[in-house]
Write a protein that holds these residues in place. Sequence first.
Motif, PDB file in Angstrom:
ATOM      1  N   UNK A   1       0.824  -1.222   0.000  1.00  0.00           N
ATOM      2  CA  UNK A   1       0.000   0.000   0.000  1.00  0.00           C
ATOM      3  C   UNK A   1       0.854   1.267   0.000  1.00  0.00           C
ATOM      4  N   UNK A   2       1.932   1.235  -0.777  1.00  0.00           N
ATOM      5  CA  UNK A   2       2.841   2.372  -1.008  1.00  0.00           C
ATOM      6  C   UNK A   2       3.764   2.650   0.177  1.00  0.00           C
ATOM      7  N   UNK A   3       4.115   1.626   0.938  1.00  0.00           N
ATOM      8  CA  UNK A   3       5.052   1.848   2.054  1.00  0.00           C
ATOM      9  C   UNK A   3       6.378   2.410   1.535  1.00  0.00           C
ATOM     10  N   UNK A   4       6.931   1.782   0.503  1.00  0.00           N
ATOM     11  CA  UNK A   4       8.263   2.179   0.017  1.00  0.00           C
ATOM     12  C   UNK A   4       8.263   3.598  -0.537  1.00  0.00           C
ATOM     13  N   UNK A   5       7.319   3.905  -1.408  1.00  0.00           N
ATOM     14  CA  UNK A   5       7.309   5.230  -2.031  1.00  0.00           C
ATOM     15  C   UNK A   5       6.931   6.307  -1.021  1.00  0.00           C
ATOM     16  N   UNK A   6       6.110   5.971  -0.037  1.00  0.00           N
ATOM     17  CA  UNK A   6       5.753   6.946   0.996  1.00  0.00           C
ATOM     18  C   UNK A   6       6.948   7.258   1.893  1.00  0.00           C
ATOM     19  N   UNK A   7       7.730   6.229   2.215  1.00  0.00           N
ATOM     20  CA  UNK A   7       8.936   6.454   3.013  1.00  0.00           C
ATOM     21  C   UNK A   7       9.920   7.331   2.252  1.00  0.00           C
ATOM     22  N   UNK A   8      10.096   7.062   0.966  1.00  0.00           N
ATOM     23  CA  UNK A   8      10.989   7.890   0.146  1.00  0.00           C
ATOM     24  C   UNK A   8      10.499   9.339   0.090  1.00  0.00           C
TER      25      UNK A   8
END
Length: 302
Positions: free
Chosen positions: A146-153
């Motif tokens: 659920x967009x963990x990676x892109x949200x962290x970036x």
Amino acid sequence: MNNQITNVHIWDMDETLILLKSLLNGTYAEVFNGLKDAQKSVEIGEMWEKYILQISDDFFFYEQIENCNKPFLEALSKYDDGRDLSDYDFNQDGFSPPHDDINKRKLAYRHRVIANKYKQGLHNIFEQEMMGLLDALYKMTDEYTDRWLSSARALLEQCLVGNEDPTVGNTPAGGIVNSNDAGFQHINVLVTSGSLIPSLVKCLLFRLDGLISYENVYSSWDVGKLQCFQWIQERFNNRNVRFCAIGDGWEECEAAQAMKWPFIKIDLRPSSSHRFPGLTLKTVGFYFSIVYGSPDSENDEE
């Protein structure tokens, strides 16, 4: 007098900026009470694990230096004599665990090459086809989580420019930004409990290398997080530097408490605001202000 304030954000890696262990052992899927495919979670984690180990061994000397973990790449820089390494044969130099100065120099050479490869990025290692496979895996993982990676970036970018909208400023590679209009400088630092070389490879694979420079990646594998935090404080410290640690584990929590720094605990559960997506720059700023007060009021007093 320079009143610029430096905010140093000290991030954990696994289960904070990226998800890997929780994908492999199923704990990420578990918190969704059956709404996530647990088998797919494991398969995604295993694919990442395969690439991390393969790239570490094939391009970053990990097979040779696995038993020579250092807390950061420049730990042995004083042994590096600056020799031209363009025709150096790393497979025939007789390197063994660095108990003497000669082998410490050979390890320092390897660290220098690793640093240069990190700065250049994966696209200077792989052809377009391999980059396509890695991009597809990143996209699949981001969708599954659920967009963990892109949200962290995105939050890392926002931390660097000090604005909820990262397009307001330009984010150079290196992980340090001067926001002169706001009187702030922002730095991202990574302190991971994993060994150094695979952690650097993870930064490359999970697209963090443009937001965290290799100098700002620390491995607490041998020395513990508190020692890394102390080094970071010594490196950046002056009266206008503020530190905040962000992670999911007890060790970084206790280390932050010992340093009297604010600590943000990351929580996998979908109902939590301290996760990705969810955690915001406003929340991070709130934790800074609890310990350090409002920078505006401090400046007014001066």
